[in-house]
Motif scaffolding. Sequence first.
Motif, short mmCIF file in Angstrom:
data_model
loop_
_atom_site.label_atom_id
_atom_site.label_comp_id
_atom_site.label_asym_id
_atom_site.label_seq_id
_atom_site.Cartn_x
_atom_site.Cartn_y
_atom_site.Cartn_z
N LEU A 64 0.83 -1.21 0.00
CA LEU A 64 0.00 0.00 0.00
C LEU A 64 0.86 1.25 0.00
N ALA A 65 1.89 1.27 0.83
CA ALA A 65 2.76 2.44 0.92
C ALA A 65 3.52 2.66 -0.38
N ASP A 66 4.09 1.60 -0.94
CA ASP A 66 4.85 1.72 -2.20
C ASP A 66 3.95 2.19 -3.34
N THR A 67 2.80 1.56 -3.46
CA THR A 67 1.88 1.90 -4.55
C THR A 67 1.33 3.30 -4.38
N ALA A 68 1.06 3.71 -3.15
CA ALA A 68 0.52 5.05 -2.90
C ALA A 68 1.48 6.11 -3.40
N VAL A 69 2.76 5.98 -3.08
CA VAL A 69 3.74 6.98 -3.50
C VAL A 69 3.82 7.04 -5.02
N THR A 70 3.83 5.88 -5.67
CA THR A 70 3.91 5.85 -7.14
C THR A 70 2.64 6.40 -7.77
N LEU A 71 1.49 5.93 -7.32
CA LEU A 71 0.22 6.32 -7.92
C LEU A 71 -0.08 7.80 -7.69
N PHE A 72 0.10 8.27 -6.46
CA PHE A 72 -0.16 9.67 -6.18
C PHE A 72 0.84 10.57 -6.89
N GLY A 73 2.06 10.07 -7.06
CA GLY A 73 3.06 10.85 -7.79
C GLY A 73 2.70 11.01 -9.26
N GLY A 116 -6.15 14.55 -6.56
CA GLY A 116 -7.05 14.10 -7.61
C GLY A 116 -7.20 12.60 -7.73
N THR A 117 -6.56 11.84 -6.84
CA THR A 117 -6.62 10.38 -6.91
C THR A 117 -7.45 9.84 -5.77
N PRO A 118 -8.58 9.21 -6.04
CA PRO A 118 -9.41 8.68 -4.95
C PRO A 118 -8.76 7.46 -4.30
N LEU A 119 -9.14 7.22 -3.08
CA LEU A 119 -8.60 6.07 -2.35
C LEU A 119 -8.91 4.77 -3.08
N ASP A 120 -10.09 4.68 -3.70
CA ASP A 120 -10.47 3.45 -4.39
C ASP A 120 -9.49 3.08 -5.49
N ARG A 179 -7.68 -1.38 8.30
CA ARG A 179 -7.02 -2.13 9.38
C ARG A 179 -5.53 -1.75 9.45
N ASN A 180 -5.02 -1.18 8.37
CA ASN A 180 -3.60 -0.85 8.30
C ASN A 180 -3.32 0.65 8.38
N TYR A 181 -4.20 1.45 7.81
CA TYR A 181 -4.01 2.90 7.78
C TYR A 181 -5.31 3.60 8.11
N ARG A 182 -5.19 4.82 8.64
CA ARG A 182 -6.38 5.56 9.04
C ARG A 182 -7.01 6.33 7.89
N SER A 183 -6.20 6.69 6.87
CA SER A 183 -6.71 7.54 5.80
C SER A 183 -5.77 7.51 4.61
N LYS A 184 -6.19 8.16 3.53
CA LYS A 184 -5.34 8.29 2.36
C LYS A 184 -4.08 9.09 2.70
N GLU A 185 -4.26 10.13 3.55
CA GLU A 185 -3.12 10.93 3.98
C GLU A 185 -2.13 10.08 4.79
N ASP A 186 -2.66 9.22 5.61
CA ASP A 186 -1.83 8.38 6.47
C ASP A 186 -0.92 7.48 5.65
N VAL A 187 -1.45 6.83 4.63
CA VAL A 187 -0.63 5.92 3.83
C VAL A 187 0.37 6.71 2.98
N ALA A 188 -0.02 7.90 2.51
CA ALA A 188 0.89 8.70 1.71
C ALA A 188 2.09 9.17 2.53
#
Length: 218
Positions: free
Chosen positions: A42-51, A57-61, A76-85
């Motif tokens: 989740l963390a790796d993909t979040a950085v790549t996808l949001f980048g 502009g990128t929804p959590l879904d 269960r792992n993160y509280r929010s989209k901001e948290d994982v980013a």
Amino acid sequence: MAFALLEHTHSLGALARVLAMTTSEQPATLRERKKQRTRRALADTAVTLFGERGFDGTPLDALLEQVEVSRRTFFRNYRSKEDVALTAVKQLWSAYLQALDSTVKAGPLADVLLSAMLATLERMDDDWYRRFPPTLRLIADSPALDGHSLRHCHEVQAEIAHRLDGPNPFELRLLIEFFVAAWHSALDAWLPDCRPGELPDLVRESCASMRSALALEA
């Protein structure tokens, strides 16, 4: 007041949970290893996808679809989209608080703060050094993420002050603010090339310059 305290405690608990991702040690059970792999994906993909698409502009879904996990698994792992980013940022400061606890509290407190940061940077692994620079760029490009990062920074600074418990709370607060400013200045100098081995030296230089900067005259 009670809600604020609960939120603060929850945030610091999340800091401790992400720290395990910065080390090479494997969790003891299969369930823990699976959870760690999910968190890392989740963390790796979040950085790549949001980048690529922009954080705001990128929804959590879209992230959940990429990693193929449900909302229930995500929360269960993160509280929010901001948290994982901000995983890399929270890993850093979680490790820093642990390093600060282990640092001998003797001599100038500025040196104690610096020693804890140098110990922290030595602990961070290659995966963290790979994810940290794009995380900083995400923060710079997103007002929402920047605000979340600032709030987290204030929480950590309060925790640092609590751990040091200096005789003069006002002076201690100023010292921590100066240290954080020196850290950010070192990051600004590091970001163009992002060579892992250079960051500790830049932090040392920045902290040394902080002392001389306070003595500048008009």
